[in-house]
Design a protein around this motif. Structure first.
Motif, short mmCIF file in Angstrom:
data_model
loop_
_atom_site.label_atom_id
_atom_site.label_comp_id
_atom_site.label_asym_id
_atom_site.label_seq_id
_atom_site.Cartn_x
_atom_site.Cartn_y
_atom_site.Cartn_z
N ARG A 1 -0.02 -33.34 12.97
CA ARG A 1 -0.75 -32.43 13.45
C ARG A 1 -0.44 -32.65 15.09
NH1 ARG A 1 -3.20 -32.93 17.94
NH2 ARG A 1 -4.02 -34.87 17.27
N SER A 2 -0.41 -33.69 15.51
CA SER A 2 -0.05 -33.91 17.14
C SER A 2 1.34 -33.51 17.19
CB SER A 2 0.02 -35.48 17.38
OG SER A 2 0.43 -35.73 18.60
N ASP B 1 1.20 -29.34 17.51
CA ASP B 1 0.33 -28.80 18.40
C ASP B 1 1.29 -28.79 19.37
OD1 ASP B 1 -1.99 -28.41 17.03
OD2 ASP B 1 -3.25 -29.91 17.66
N TYR C 1 3.98 -26.26 19.04
CA TYR C 1 3.43 -24.80 19.16
C TYR C 1 3.20 -24.48 20.62
CZ TYR C 1 1.41 -20.93 17.22
OH TYR C 1 0.73 -19.32 16.77
N GLY C 2 2.39 -25.56 21.29
CA GLY C 2 1.64 -25.27 22.62
C GLY C 2 2.58 -25.04 23.58
N GLY D 1 -2.35 -21.92 21.97
CA GLY D 1 -2.65 -23.02 20.98
C GLY D 1 -2.66 -22.73 19.63
N ARG D 2 -2.34 -23.47 18.63
CA ARG D 2 -2.18 -23.53 17.30
C ARG D 2 -3.58 -22.76 16.64
NH1 ARG D 2 -2.72 -26.71 12.86
NH2 ARG D 2 -3.39 -28.49 14.14
N THR E 1 -12.99 -30.91 16.16
CA THR E 1 -12.35 -30.18 17.26
C THR E 1 -13.02 -28.83 17.72
OG1 THR E 1 -10.85 -29.12 15.47
CG2 THR E 1 -9.97 -31.09 16.45
N THR F 1 -2.61 -20.59 11.04
CA THR F 1 -3.42 -21.84 11.44
C THR F 1 -4.11 -22.41 10.22
OG1 THR F 1 -3.34 -20.97 13.86
CG2 THR F 1 -4.56 -22.80 13.30
N ALA G 1 -0.31 -27.30 26.04
CA ALA G 1 -0.64 -27.49 24.85
C ALA G 1 -1.66 -26.63 24.13
CB ALA G 1 -1.09 -28.93 24.61
#
Length: 647
Positions: free
Chosen positions: A160-161, A164, A167-168, A191-192, A516, A560, A647
């Motif tokens: 995930r990190s 992101d 993508y970001g 952002g994703r 989140t 997403t 990001a």
């Protein structure tokens, strides 16, 4: 020496207090006998900036994209070096290490990445704590596991990190540079998750702006029956002009029928009466709590999360709050009376509800099969000092206690009636509800939206006592609020057009995670893509323009949410991180090909109408009216290479 590394200082203090022996404080840690308890401060590490891989990436250029690291690097966050130094020293002295991150994906990542980054090569135990009260922490200390059992969770969080970041970084640079070429001065971060959420808001605002109200007409008649009067509504058929929701579009048919109705003798044509039982709402997940608290107390999603964190960490009144589960472990049932007696002490309403609870009842909320890494939000049993709680904390606490307390109330039993009257060969419909057993209902509301109908018999005569035609107008959809946006993120399948994808997404957790969702809304506010107008969340001109300029696939939730599904599969061990990231890179290259200056210029021009009211409302609310926040925004425009803005 044994070293326990907690996610936050509050958790470290709770662990130290639960250990046998005297607690003494040392730099960056607590000592209890031969055990040292230290902590992270949230994430101490972050993905390195692009120029850490190649200095030329310090300059933003379209021909650099996509930027894809060959070997991923982590770097200390701002103000984290001091605590990292403490942990490095302690790890060199340690003979055993315990990972005490929060019991979720991010909690697994942020402690383990520090342990790995600082070079520990020994075994690691995993301590899972969801309740900061001493007995609960002591029980957790007695049943620690091997951290290797949680590597799938770590790999999911790491994926995930990295996803992101990819993508970001790449899409934010592409659309910021395209925006600059089109005359926009500032960072356009993509952002994703945040961008599809912005897409929900922007499209809803467009629907509202483009909405054209249309008149429609309703006809009601009051029917006098043996035991009272019933108001029923005409059900016109397709012989009349109707819209797709069967609303009458011309007044004349209703007026013509109304003129013939006075004194008409009709009858009860159909009567459907059913008894229904409804169990109490389940205890809360974080998102469900955010929805209810926003509706009842007008709290923002972040406000609810902040209140929960304070109730968990500072006051120790509730269990771990960032949970996506609405069920409780079966062994909690036996302790529920004692727990609730403590939680309800000092509050008149909660105490009254406690007095009527039947602790012999066992609802479906107690279900081990439905409990994963964490269970539903619940009180710990500690006695609250309401004088020390803020208004928001007290209100949120009462909601959490109420939903657990409701499990010890009988079901709501009702008699629901639907009746069709026939008069002049036309149908008129009414419905009502009689509460037979209120059960848990009084804990939630004393209002009933469907009052009972008088006693009716199939075929009994019914004479029209009054009637009228009412003029009505169709209404635009409501703008999103914190409550409705969180609910949309939870039930994202409703906003997906592809039938197959919608079916798949019904089985997933939606857009974003419990931990989140509030942060996503705050990020969109902080970056100037949305503003608050009262309780409504509205897209700004910049937010509208960004959504219009991006490829449609980047602004919608399908991709997403499916990525979130794959991350969950990685966390469960049924998928791998590498194929997920490979698929992401393929999508990324397709999206980057859609960066277009002309489209951006057109998007900025078409969004002008959203500029003035959004900014005026923002200034009025004071959201960005302070010098500090305004200065921060100006700084962001001057330095578009900052990693946090990408990001």
């Amino acid at each position: 020496m044994r070293l326990i590394i907690a996610e936050k200082p509050s958790l470290a203090r709770a662990i130290a207090d639960a250990l046998p022996g005297q607690v003494s404080r040392e730099e960056g840690s607590l000592r209890v006998g031969d055990t040292r308890v230290s902590w992270c401060l949230g994430h101490l590490l972050e993905q390195a900036a692009p120029d850490a891989y190649d200095p030329r990436y310090k300059q933003w250029r379209l021909d650099h994209l996509p930027i894809v690291p060959e070997q991923w690097k982590l770097t200390p966050r701002h103000n984290a070096r001091g605590q990292l130094k403490v942990l490095r020293t302690l790890l060199k002295q340690a003979k055993s290490v315990v990972h005490a991150g929060d019991p979720d994906r991010e909690g697994q990542l942020l402690v383990q990445e520090v342990i790995d980054y600082l070079g520990w090569r020994g075994s690691v135990a995993r301590l899972l704590i969801s309740d900061l009260n001493r007995p609960a922490v002591q029980r957790a200390l007695e049943r620690m596991e091997d951290n290797r059992s949680y590597q799938a969770l770590y790999h999911a969080a790491e994926a995930r990190s990295r996803a992101d970041w990819l993508y970001g970084i790449n899409l934010s640079r592409a659309w910021t540079l395209t925006g600059r070429q089109a005359g926009h001065d500032g960072v356009l971060s993509v952002g994703r998750v945040q961008t599809p959420v912005l897409g929900l808001v922007a499209r809803r605002d467009r629907e509202i702006a483009d909405f054209v109200p249309r008149p429609f007409y309703v006809l009601w008649a009051d029917f006098q029956v043996e035991h009272g009067t019933v108001r029923a509504w005409w059900q016109p058929d397709d012989r009349h002009p109707l819209d797709d929701q069967n609303r009458l579009l011309k007044r004349e048919p209703a007026e013509a029928l109304a003129s013939r109705l006075p004194g008409t003798l009709g009858r009860v044509a159909t009567l459907d009466a059913q008894k229904k039982r409804q169990a109490a709402p389940l205890p809360y997940s974080l998102s469900a709590l955010q929805v209810d608290a926003a509706r009842r107390y007008k709290l923002s999603a972040k406000g609810v999360l902040d209140a929960c964190q304070a109730l968990y960490e500072r006051h120790r009144l509730i269990t771990y709050p960032r949970s996506d589960c609405r069920y409780l472990p079966q062994d909690h049932w036996a302790q529920a009376r004692r727990t609730l007696e403590g939680a309800c002490a000092g509050d008149e309403t909660l105490s009254r509800w406690l007095g009527s609870a039947d602790f012999s009842l066992r609802s479906k909320a107690w279900n081990d099969k439905q409990v994963g890494a964490h269970h539903a939000l619940a009180p710990t049993g500690a006695r609250p000092d309401f004088a020390r709680l803020s208004a928001s904390e007290a209100n949120v606490f009462r909601l959490i206690v109420r939903n657990v307390l409701a499990q010890f109330y009988p079901p709501l039993e009702t008699r629901e009636v639907k009746v069709d009257f026939e008069a002049l060969e036309e149908r008129f419909r009414a419905q009502g509800r009689e509460i037979l057993v209120p059960g848990w209902k009084p804990l939630f509301t004393t209002r009933d939206d469907a009052p009972p109908l008088p006693s009716l018999r199939q075929g009994e005569p019914a004479r029209v006592a009054d009637q009228a035609v009412e003029d009505r107008m169709t209404r635009p959809p409501e703008p999103f609020t914190d409550a409705s946006l969180i609910k949309a993120m939870m039930n994202i399948a409703r906003y997906v057009e592809d039938v197959a994808v919608r079916r798949t997404l019904r089985e997933t957790d939606g857009l974003g995670t419990e931990a989140t969702r509030a942060g996503i809304i705050e990020t969109l506010l902080d970056r100037g893509f949305i503003v608050r107008q009262g309780s409504a969340l509205r897209a700004t001109r910049t937010g509208q323009a960004l959504i219009a300029a991006l490829p449609d696939a980047a602004t919608r939730p399908e991709r997403t949410a499916l990525w979130e599904q794959r991350l969950s599969a990685i966390a469960e061990g049924s998928d791998q991180a590498a194929p997920f990231l490979d698929a992401l890179l393929g999508d990324l290259r397709t999206l980057l090909a859609g960066a277009d200056t002309a489209r951006m210029r057109q998007a900025l021009a078409s969004a002008k109408g959203f500029e003035a009211p959004a900014r005026a409302k923002a200034r009025k609310a004071g959201r960005r009216g302070t010098k500090g926040t305004a200065a921060k925004r100006r700084t962001t425009k001057r330095t578009p290479g900052k990693n946090k803005e990408e990001a």
